[in-house]
Design a protein around this motif. Sequence first.
Motif, PDB file in Angstrom:
ATOM      1  N   VAL A   1     -15.631   9.654 -23.780  1.00  0.00           N
ATOM      2  CA  VAL A   1     -14.480   8.531 -23.831  1.00  0.00           C
ATOM      3  C   VAL A   1     -13.811   8.572 -22.187  1.00  0.00           C
ATOM      4  N   HIS A   2     -13.703   9.689 -21.673  1.00  0.00           N
ATOM      5  CA  HIS A   2     -13.034   9.874 -20.355  1.00  0.00           C
ATOM      6  C   HIS A   2     -13.729   9.233 -19.471  1.00  0.00           C
ATOM      7  N   ARG A   3     -14.882   9.455 -19.367  1.00  0.00           N
ATOM      8  CA  ARG A   3     -15.972   8.951 -18.271  1.00  0.00           C
ATOM      9  C   ARG A   3     -15.648   7.263 -18.452  1.00  0.00           C
ATOM     10  N   ALA A   4     -16.058   6.838 -19.620  1.00  0.00           N
ATOM     11  CA  ALA A   4     -16.188   5.441 -19.932  1.00  0.00           C
ATOM     12  C   ALA A   4     -14.669   4.558 -19.438  1.00  0.00           C
ATOM     13  N   PHE A   5     -13.640   5.435 -19.641  1.00  0.00           N
ATOM     14  CA  PHE A   5     -12.318   4.844 -19.274  1.00  0.00           C
ATOM     15  C   PHE A   5     -12.234   4.940 -17.776  1.00  0.00           C
ATOM     16  N   MET A   6     -12.624   5.792 -17.071  1.00  0.00           N
ATOM     17  CA  MET A   6     -12.533   5.978 -15.652  1.00  0.00           C
ATOM     18  C   MET A   6     -13.635   5.074 -15.303  1.00  0.00           C
ATOM     19  N   ALA A   7     -14.629   4.812 -15.503  1.00  0.00           N
ATOM     20  CA  ALA A   7     -15.667   3.959 -15.107  1.00  0.00           C
ATOM     21  C   ALA A   7     -15.132   2.473 -15.132  1.00  0.00           C
ATOM     22  N   SER A   8     -14.394   2.105 -16.176  1.00  0.00           N
ATOM     23  CA  SER A   8     -13.882   0.898 -16.568  1.00  0.00           C
ATOM     24  C   SER A   8     -12.646   0.419 -15.401  1.00  0.00           C
ATOM     25  N   LEU A   9     -11.861   1.485 -15.186  1.00  0.00           N
ATOM     26  CA  LEU A   9     -10.637   1.321 -14.214  1.00  0.00           C
ATOM     27  C   LEU A   9     -11.142   1.138 -13.141  1.00  0.00           C
ATOM     28  N   HIS A  10     -12.085   1.963 -12.574  1.00  0.00           N
ATOM     29  CA  HIS A  10     -12.943   1.956 -11.038  1.00  0.00           C
ATOM     30  C   HIS A  10     -13.292   0.696 -10.508  1.00  0.00           C
ATOM     31  N   GLY A  11     -12.502   0.357  -9.448  1.00  0.00           N
ATOM     32  CA  GLY A  11     -13.152  -0.805  -8.609  1.00  0.00           C
ATOM     33  C   GLY A  11     -12.083  -2.238  -9.071  1.00  0.00           C
ATOM     34  N   THR A  12     -12.089  -2.339 -10.159  1.00  0.00           N
ATOM     35  CA  THR A  12     -10.983  -3.518 -10.589  1.00  0.00           C
ATOM     36  C   THR A  12      -9.643  -3.295 -10.531  1.00  0.00           C
ATOM     37  N   PHE A  13      -9.312  -2.058 -11.115  1.00  0.00           N
ATOM     38  CA  PHE A  13      -7.602  -1.917 -11.471  1.00  0.00           C
ATOM     39  C   PHE A  13      -7.244  -0.540 -10.602  1.00  0.00           C
ATOM     40  N   ALA A  14      -8.499   0.220  -9.899  1.00  0.00           N
ATOM     41  CA  ALA A  14      -7.826   1.339  -9.449  1.00  0.00           C
ATOM     42  C   ALA A  14      -9.138   2.003  -8.689  1.00  0.00           C
ATOM     43  N   GLU A  15      -8.777   2.960  -7.666  1.00  0.00           N
ATOM     44  CA  GLU A  15      -9.686   3.807  -6.865  1.00  0.00           C
ATOM     45  C   GLU A  15      -9.799   4.948  -7.727  1.00  0.00           C
ATOM     46  N   VAL A  16     -10.793   5.617  -8.391  1.00  0.00           N
ATOM     47  CA  VAL A  16     -10.829   6.562  -9.037  1.00  0.00           C
ATOM     48  C   VAL A  16     -11.458   7.806  -8.334  1.00  0.00           C
ATOM     49  N   ILE A  17     -10.798   8.683  -8.288  1.00  0.00           N
ATOM     50  CA  ILE A  17     -11.247   9.823  -7.395  1.00  0.00           C
ATOM     51  C   ILE A  17     -10.878  11.313  -7.988  1.00  0.00           C
ATOM     52  N   ASN A  18     -11.573  12.069  -7.307  1.00  0.00           N
ATOM     53  CA  ASN A  18     -11.183  13.649  -7.837  1.00  0.00           C
ATOM     54  C   ASN A  18     -10.179  14.051  -6.871  1.00  0.00           C
ATOM     55  N   THR A  19      -9.499  15.280  -7.436  1.00  0.00           N
ATOM     56  CA  THR A  19      -8.277  15.836  -6.875  1.00  0.00           C
ATOM     57  C   THR A  19      -8.610  16.117  -5.250  1.00  0.00           C
ATOM     58  N   ASP A  20      -9.980  16.778  -5.041  1.00  0.00           N
ATOM     59  CA  ASP A  20     -10.196  17.018  -3.993  1.00  0.00           C
ATOM     60  C   ASP A  20     -10.244  15.964  -2.616  1.00  0.00           C
ATOM     61  N   ASP A  21     -10.238  14.917  -3.283  1.00  0.00           N
ATOM     62  CA  ASP A  21     -10.387  13.776  -2.147  1.00  0.00           C
ATOM     63  C   ASP A  21      -8.962  13.251  -1.929  1.00  0.00           C
ATOM     64  N   LEU A  22      -8.061  13.849  -2.426  1.00  0.00           N
ATOM     65  CA  LEU A  22      -6.561  13.282  -2.471  1.00  0.00           C
ATOM     66  C   LEU A  22      -5.878  13.207  -1.132  1.00  0.00           C
ATOM     67  N   ASP A  23      -6.420  14.173  -0.403  1.00  0.00           N
ATOM     68  CA  ASP A  23      -5.835  14.153   1.121  1.00  0.00           C
ATOM     69  C   ASP A  23      -6.288  12.675   1.932  1.00  0.00           C
ATOM     70  N   LYS A  24      -7.638  12.708   1.803  1.00  0.00           N
ATOM     71  CA  LYS A  24      -7.998  11.395   2.465  1.00  0.00           C
ATOM     72  C   LYS A  24      -7.582  10.055   1.778  1.00  0.00           C
ATOM     73  N   ALA A  25      -7.558  10.212   0.253  1.00  0.00           N
ATOM     74  CA  ALA A  25      -6.789   8.885   0.016  1.00  0.00           C
ATOM     75  C   ALA A  25      -5.304   8.647   0.360  1.00  0.00           C
ATOM     76  N   LEU A  26      -4.325   9.793   0.618  1.00  0.00           N
ATOM     77  CA  LEU A  26      -3.241   9.549   1.024  1.00  0.00           C
ATOM     78  C   LEU A  26      -3.358   9.352   2.576  1.00  0.00           C
ATOM     79  N   GLY A  27      -4.609   9.402   3.271  1.00  0.00           N
ATOM     80  CA  GLY A  27      -4.455   8.894   4.767  1.00  0.00           C
ATOM     81  C   GLY A  27      -4.204  10.155   5.471  1.00  0.00           C
TER      82      GLY A  27
END
Length: 190
Positions: free
Chosen positions: A157-183
């Motif tokens: 369920v979780h993976r399916a919803f993350m996959a459906s959000l990624h790209g069109t509605f959001a950028e889906v990442i893991n917390t380890d990549d948060l610094d980079k996402a914040l610039g």
Amino acid sequence: MRTAFLLIDIQNDYFPGGKHELHEPGPAAAQAERALALFRKRGLPVVFIQHVSLGADASFFLPDTQGVELYARLRPSGTEKTVVKHHPDSFLHTDLRETLQALNVRKLVVCGMMSHMCVDTTVRAAQGLGYRVVVLSDACAAKDLRWKDALIPAETVHRAFMASLHGTFAEVINTDDLDKALGYPAEGFA
């Protein structure tokens, strides 16, 4: 572009002993804690979302119960705001949009519970309102679902919803990549 952290429904009823326990809420909460520490360190806005069920048939998040309270390790401090909602969409009939406008926020980093309900609904609403959205996949949790005669495991369920959000509605990442996402340059987490 100012970024805020939105923590959705990380409340006691979703944890062991609660009235609507999710699959592995503890690890998701631990990742949300890491992200919260980073936002606080950076001095960026944080908004907590708390669901309170008002329907006559509601079985969890009931008013004036321990289950409705925000999880102890993830509660606001100082000037951080809590927005109370009664629907899956954190923007519906709340002052969330006005709060974000007052903070001059145009980008949201989102995590919380449940991946397939309030996280999904809020992310789609936020994107529709013009916000740029990042979802922390490992800081979200889901629940097993049933469709007809089939059990759909929470991880699926979780993976399916993350996959459906990624790209069109959001950028889906893991917390380890948060610094980079914040610039910011990667500093790593403790």
